[in-house]
Enzyme design. Structure first.
Site: not given
Length: 288
Positions: A66, A68, A126, A214
């Site tokens: 999920r 952001d 990612y 992040r």
């Protein structure tokens, strides 16, 4: 009301349902993340609305990760239980007409009933993009690339990243959720630069807790610009909560892939992951 994470897979006999994998790509700029939120535009909300209108029945989606608000995906995966006789090629074409231009379903593929987009996943991949040129990100890449006004020492960030690899409690790099584990196995964290001045961080793990990627990138950017020592990020692993770690902007982050085991191992993998990731008992939180 849609069910984000159904507990049991659909059966292929008797109910007329079968499980299908959806390969999804989206520009997250104008979405408030993946998960459905009242009054907000979300990726799941847009997809569920389009699928339900096309198929004329309520559709629920289970997603691999999920993302952001503002985070993009070129390799997102979800699953849905649909009529077993659905024409998948036609469904992809119809979705292209129903969906807005910032989200696409590239493929709809039948999968075994044991396939679970979330729990069967072995790892997520990612990429975070940073432009270090004096003029910033190229206009055509400005929505997925962060303009960074400092040089990045690639030797320093790669040395610091290597010290974070392996299974650790990453609480110092996560937004904690009550009852949820922050132990993760970081399998890859490497930085490369190209001739156009864009530095990319590739990050892979079995799973990520909330805002972990992040936060990792934000910490390493401080190392890359010389504000922090190479051994500083690894020293944070002993902390119980996030303090002093900058969270990198969302729009530089893209989910680029999700790995799954062979069909025969799907159920076993899902069982292992459920045991690791989902607390039990009356105070257990909803699945993230």
């Amino acid at each position: 009301m849609t069910t984000q994470y159904p507990d049991e897979p659909a059966t292929r006999e008797g109910g007329g349902l079968a499980r299908f994998r959806l390969d999804i790509t989206y520009d997250g700029t104008d979405f408030s993340g993946w998960a459905v939120q009242p009054t907000r535009r979300t990726v799941c909300g847009v997809l569920v609305d389009a699928l339900s209108r096309i198929l004329r029945t309520e559709v629920g989606l289970t997603v691999a990760g999920r993302t952001d608000a503002g985070v993009h995906a070129t390799g997102q995966v979800a699953h849905a239980d649909l009529a077993a006789d659905v024409d998948t090629a036609r469904l992809v074409r119809r979705l292209a007409r129903f969906l807005p231009p910032d989200v696409r379903v590239r493929a709809v593929t039948p999968v075994p009933a044991a396939f679970d987009a979330r729990f069967s996943a072995l790892r997520r991949h990612y990429v975070y993009r940073v432009a270090t040129t004096p003029y910033g990100a190229e206009p055509l890449r400005a929505r997925d690339t962060v303009s960074w006004p400092y040089p990045i020492d690639l030797d320093a960030v790669n040395a610091a990243s290597e010290r974070l690899l392996g299974e650790h409690d990453f609480a110092a790099f996560c937004k904690r959720r009550e009852g949820a584990t922050t132990v993760r196995a970081l399998e890859r964290f490497s930085w490369t630069g190209d001739a156009d001045g864009v530095v990319s961080a590739a990050v892979s793990a079995d799973a990520f807790c909330h805002s972990m990627v992040r936060s990792l990138v934000g910490a390493l950017l401080d190392v890359g610009r010389g504000r922090r020592a190479v051994d500083w990020p690894a020293a944070l692993l002993g902390r119980a909560e996030r303090q002093g770690v900058a969270v990198a902007p969302a729009h530089g982050l893209t989910l680029v892939g999700v790995d799954y085991p062979d069909d025969a191992a799907l159920a076993a993998r899902a069982e292992v992951t459920r045991n690791l990731r989902v607390p039990t008992g009356p105070t257990a939180p909803a699945a993230p």
